[in-house]
Design a protein around this motif. Structure first.
Motif, PDB file in Angstrom:
ATOM      1  N   MET A   1      17.804  20.650  30.420  1.00 26.65           N
ATOM      2  CA  MET A   1      17.895  20.863  28.996  1.00 26.65           C
ATOM      3  C   MET A   1      16.486  21.135  28.470  1.00 26.65           C
ATOM      4  SD  MET A   1      20.094  18.432  26.510  1.00 26.65           S
ATOM      5  CE  MET A   1      21.065  19.219  25.283  1.00 26.65           C
ATOM      6  N   THR A   2      16.360  22.192  27.729  1.00 25.38           N
ATOM      7  CA  THR A   2      15.044  22.549  27.205  1.00 25.38           C
ATOM      8  C   THR A   2      14.756  21.781  25.921  1.00 25.38           C
ATOM      9  OG1 THR A   2      15.875  24.371  25.855  1.00 25.38           O
ATOM     10  CG2 THR A   2      15.304  24.879  28.152  1.00 25.38           C
ATOM     11  N   GLN A   3      13.500  21.865  25.530  1.00 22.96           N
ATOM     12  CA  GLN A   3      13.087  21.176  24.309  1.00 22.96           C
ATOM     13  C   GLN A   3      13.805  21.757  23.087  1.00 22.96           C
ATOM     14  OE1 GLN A   3       8.902  21.396  23.589  1.00 22.96           O
ATOM     15  NE2 GLN A   3       8.958  19.892  21.946  1.00 22.96           N
ATOM     16  N   VAL A   9      20.250  19.714  19.144  1.00 21.20           N
ATOM     17  CA  VAL A   9      21.207  18.596  19.099  1.00 21.20           C
ATOM     18  C   VAL A   9      20.810  17.618  18.001  1.00 21.20           C
ATOM     19  CG1 VAL A   9      22.066  16.584  20.366  1.00 21.20           C
ATOM     20  CG2 VAL A   9      21.942  18.802  21.486  1.00 21.20           C
ATOM     21  N   PHE A  10      19.506  17.287  17.919  1.00 20.03           N
ATOM     22  CA  PHE A  10      19.054  16.382  16.858  1.00 20.03           C
ATOM     23  C   PHE A  10      19.281  16.979  15.477  1.00 20.03           C
ATOM     24  CE2 PHE A  10      16.095  14.218  20.012  1.00 20.03           C
ATOM     25  CZ  PHE A  10      16.881  13.093  20.084  1.00 20.03           C
ATOM     26  N   THR A  86      27.699  20.821  31.081  1.00 21.57           N
ATOM     27  CA  THR A  86      27.038  22.017  31.627  1.00 21.57           C
ATOM     28  C   THR A  86      25.672  21.709  32.240  1.00 21.57           C
ATOM     29  OG1 THR A  86      26.046  22.523  29.470  1.00 21.57           O
ATOM     30  CG2 THR A  86      28.187  23.510  29.966  1.00 21.57           C
ATOM     31  N   ILE A  87      25.173  20.493  32.054  1.00 26.73           N
ATOM     32  CA  ILE A  87      23.850  20.152  32.604  1.00 26.73           C
ATOM     33  C   ILE A  87      23.940  19.878  34.085  1.00 26.73           C
ATOM     34  CG2 ILE A  87      21.970  18.469  32.531  1.00 26.73           C
ATOM     35  CD1 ILE A  87      22.404  18.230  29.569  1.00 26.73           C
TER      36      ILE A  87
END
Length: 87
Positions: A1-3, A9-10, A86-87
């Motif tokens: 998961m990228t930054q 999400v946040f 998906t991760i």
């Protein structure tokens, strides 16, 4: 998961929190303002006079908007689980 995905999400979580809290907060502020005007006009300064109507209005709002709130939360959680899969 990228930054960027984490920040997305946040950001979505903050928007969901605002969507869920804003109707209750706005109604609570309006009820408080109406009661404050009533107290200023009648010079009655009873603390329970502001507390009880706010509690009743918030309870009625939760009963009326509960299904909508649960639907928004369910959609958000489903979106999170889909992203985790998906991760």
């Amino acid at each position: 998961m990228t930054q960027g995905e984490v920040l997305g999400v946040f950001q979505e979580a903050m928007l969901v929190a605002i969507k869920l809290a804003s109707p209750l907060l706005v109604v609570s502020i309006v009820v408080g303002l109406i009661i404050a005007i009533f107290q200023a006009a009648t010079q009655i300064h009873e603390q329970t006079l502001t507390f009880v109507p706010k509690i009743l209005v918030i309870a009625l709002m939760l009963i009326g908007l509960g299904s909508w709130m649960i639907a928004i939360l369910t959609d958000f959680v489903n979106q999170l689980f889909t992203m985790m899969a998906t991760i």
